[in-house]
Design a protein around this motif. Structure first.
Motif, PDB file in Angstrom:
ATOM      1  N   PRO A  13       0.807  -1.235   0.000  1.00  0.00           N
ATOM      2  CA  PRO A  13       0.000   0.000   0.000  1.00  0.00           C
ATOM      3  C   PRO A  13       0.830   1.270   0.000  1.00  0.00           C
ATOM      4  O   PRO A  13       0.328   2.341  -0.353  1.00  0.00           O
ATOM      5  N   ASN A  16       0.606   3.269  -3.097  1.00  0.00           N
ATOM      6  CA  ASN A  16      -0.652   3.878  -3.518  1.00  0.00           C
ATOM      7  C   ASN A  16      -0.680   5.332  -3.067  1.00  0.00           C
ATOM      8  O   ASN A  16      -0.676   5.628  -1.872  1.00  0.00           O
ATOM      9  N   TRP A  19      -3.688   6.501  -0.711  1.00  0.00           N
ATOM     10  CA  TRP A  19      -3.595   6.017   0.673  1.00  0.00           C
ATOM     11  C   TRP A  19      -2.504   6.752   1.442  1.00  0.00           C
ATOM     12  O   TRP A  19      -2.701   7.184   2.581  1.00  0.00           O
ATOM     13  N   MET A 104     -14.180   5.033  -3.789  1.00  0.00           N
ATOM     14  CA  MET A 104     -12.890   4.700  -3.181  1.00  0.00           C
ATOM     15  C   MET A 104     -12.489   5.697  -2.105  1.00  0.00           C
ATOM     16  O   MET A 104     -11.878   5.337  -1.097  1.00  0.00           O
ATOM     17  N   GLU A 105     -12.837   6.964  -2.285  1.00  0.00           N
ATOM     18  CA  GLU A 105     -12.490   7.970  -1.285  1.00  0.00           C
ATOM     19  C   GLU A 105     -13.187   7.678   0.044  1.00  0.00           C
ATOM     20  O   GLU A 105     -12.561   7.724   1.107  1.00  0.00           O
ATOM     21  N   TYR A 107     -14.388   4.778   1.012  1.00  0.00           N
ATOM     22  CA  TYR A 107     -13.845   3.506   1.492  1.00  0.00           C
ATOM     23  C   TYR A 107     -12.522   3.705   2.223  1.00  0.00           C
ATOM     24  O   TYR A 107     -12.315   3.187   3.321  1.00  0.00           O
ATOM     25  N   MET A 108     -11.626   4.469   1.641  1.00  0.00           N
ATOM     26  CA  MET A 108     -10.310   4.660   2.246  1.00  0.00           C
ATOM     27  C   MET A 108     -10.383   5.443   3.557  1.00  0.00           C
ATOM     28  O   MET A 108      -9.713   5.097   4.531  1.00  0.00           O
ATOM     29  N   ARG A 109     -11.206   6.489   3.590  1.00  0.00           N
ATOM     30  CA  ARG A 109     -11.271   7.284   4.811  1.00  0.00           C
ATOM     31  C   ARG A 109     -11.936   6.488   5.935  1.00  0.00           C
ATOM     32  O   ARG A 109     -11.576   6.622   7.106  1.00  0.00           O
ATOM     33  N   PHE A 203      -5.439  -1.797  -3.231  1.00  0.00           N
ATOM     34  CA  PHE A 203      -6.480  -0.839  -3.594  1.00  0.00           C
ATOM     35  C   PHE A 203      -6.797  -0.828  -5.083  1.00  0.00           C
ATOM     36  O   PHE A 203      -7.812  -0.266  -5.501  1.00  0.00           O
ATOM     37  N   ARG A 214     -14.724  -3.874   0.222  1.00  0.00           N
ATOM     38  CA  ARG A 214     -15.354  -2.794  -0.547  1.00  0.00           C
ATOM     39  C   ARG A 214     -16.769  -3.230  -0.892  1.00  0.00           C
ATOM     40  O   ARG A 214     -16.979  -4.364  -1.334  1.00  0.00           O
ATOM     41  N   LEU A 257      -0.980  -1.470   7.185  1.00  0.00           N
ATOM     42  CA  LEU A 257      -1.741  -0.250   6.933  1.00  0.00           C
ATOM     43  C   LEU A 257      -1.800   0.628   8.180  1.00  0.00           C
ATOM     44  O   LEU A 257      -1.702   1.856   8.097  1.00  0.00           O
TER      45      LEU A 257
END
Length: 318
Positions: A13, A16, A19, A104-105, A107-109, A203, A214, A257
Motif C-alpha cells: 500500500p 498507492n 492512501w 474509493m475515497e 472507502y479509504m477514509r 487498492f 469494498r 496499513l
C-alpha cells in the motif's frame, strides 16, 4: 469473485498515492485522543462517554439524526466495552450519513478511521432488550442492527445506519481482548477472498476483483455471503477489539496499513500478552509482533506454529 486468485503475499500500500496522502494528512492520520492516556493508550478513559439510549420524538422518523442521544461518562457505567465508548462530540454531532454505495475515497477514509480506532457502535433508536447496548455492556448481539459512527481529527462525524451485526469474522465468542497461547482457528484464505475481496491494501486489484471489504452488493440479494457494509463493520470490530480477522494475511496487511497511518506499535508479548516495556525480541521476518524475554525465547518458540501462518506472506529479505 468466485474465481478470485489466492493471494500469495502482503500488498504494497505504500505505493498507492491516495492512501499515502491520507496517512500524511493531519485530518486523517493517527492522533491520540486528547485525555485518553499517553500515546493514544486507553489508560485514562475519563474523557470517553457511552450512548445510553435515545430521546426519540414522536413526530420524527426513527432514522432522524435530530433525535437526541442520552450520553453518560464512561466511569458511571460498569464494564462497558471499549468499542461503545467515544468522545462526547461524536454522539452530539450532526453526523453525515454515508452513501449506500461507497466510492474509493469514502472507502479509504472509513478504513483509516477504523485502523486508528476512531469508530464507535451505537444502539439504533427505540432499541430495547438485548438489542440495546446498555443491556449488553456495549457488546454487539449477533443479528441485531446498529448504527456506526466514525470521525476525523477535525471533529467531522460520519454515520452508517441500521447495519446488521452478523459476526461474519467469527470472533464474537472470544473473550474481550486478545486470546493468546491457544491455536487459532483460522479461516480458509481462498473462501475468504471469494467472499470479501483481495487483501487489505490492494487498492487497485486486477479487473473483475474488488478491494478488501469494498461494498459489492447485499447479502440478501443472493442468500450468499458477500461484501457489504455489515461485513466491513463485522471485521472492523473483530480486528480492533479481538485482535484478529481469523485470516492471517488480512491481519498482517491491516497491521502494515496501521503502521503507515501512524498507529503506534502495540508492544505486548504476542504469546503471553505481557507488556513489553523494553522490547527484547521481535519477529525478524515480518517485524510486526513482539515477544517478552521472561523465559528466554520460550514465548517466541511456542507462538511460532501460530505466527508462521501470518509470517509466511512476507519475503525473507524484509
Amino acid at each position: 469473485m468466485m474465481n478470485a486468485p489466492v493471494p500469495k503475499s502482503v500488498p504494497k500500500p505504500e505505493k498507492n498515492e491516495a492512501w499515502m496522502s491520507l496517512c500524511s494528512d493531519p485530518r486523517w492520520k493517527f492522533q491520540p485522543i486528547i485525555g485518553v492516556g499517553e500515546e493514544g493508550s486507553e489508560g485514562d478513559e475519563s474523557s470517553l462517554f457511552f450512548a445510553e439510549g435515545w430521546d426519540v420524538e414522536e413526530d420524527k422518523p426513527e432514522s432522524s439524526t435530530d433525535n437526541r442521544i442520552r450520553i453518560v461518562p464512561s466511569e458511571e457505567e460498569d464494564m462497558i466495552h471499549r468499542g461503545a465508548l467515544a468522545p462526547r462530540f461524536v454522539f452530539e454531532a450532526r453526523a453525515t450519513n454515508e452513501p449506500r454505495d461507497d466510492d474509493m475515497e469514502v472507502y479509504m477514509r472509513r478504513l483509516i478511521c477504523v485502523l486508528c480506532k476512531r469508530f464507535v457502535i451505537i444502539s439504533r433508536p427505540s432499541a430495547d432488550g438485548d438489542e440495546s447496548l446498555a443491556e449488553t455492556e456495549g457488546m454487539p448481539s449477533e443479528g441485531t442492527r446498529y448504527w456506526w459512527r466514525y470521525w476525523d481529527n477535525e471533529g467531522n462525524v460520519y454515520q452508517v445506519n441500521m447495519e446488521k451485526f452478523r459476526n461474519s469474522a467469527g470472533t464474537l465468542s472470544r473473550d474481550y481482548g486478545i486470546d493468546c497461547g491457544f491455536p487459532q482457528n483460522y479461516r480458509d484464505l481462498k473462501e475468504a477472498t471469494s467472499c470479501h475481496g483481495m487483501p487489505p491494501g490492494d487498492f487497485k486489484p486486477m479487473a473483475g476483483l474488488i478491494p478488501w471489504m469494498r461494498v459489492s452488493g447485499s447479502v440478501n440479494s443472493t442468500g450468499e455471503e458477500c461484501t457489504d457494509l455489515s461485513g466491513f463493520w463485522d471485521h472492523a470490530w473483530a480486528f480492533s477489539h479481538h485482535g484478529t480477522t481469523r485470516v492471517p494475511l488480512w491481519d498482517a496487511s491491516l497491521k502494515i496499513l496501521s503502521g503507515l497511518a501512524g498507529v503506534p506499535d502495540e508492544k505486548y508479548c504476542h504469546h503471553c500478552t505481557n507488556p513489553v516495556e523494553h522490547v527484547l525480541r521481535r519477529c525478524s521476518r515480518c517485524k510486526l509482533v513482539y515477544y517478552c524475554n521472561m523465559n528466554g525465547s520460550f514465548c517466541q518458540r511456542e507462538d511460532w506454529p501460530d505466527h508462521k501462518k501470518m509470517c509466511k506472506y512476507f519475503p525473507k529479505s524484509l
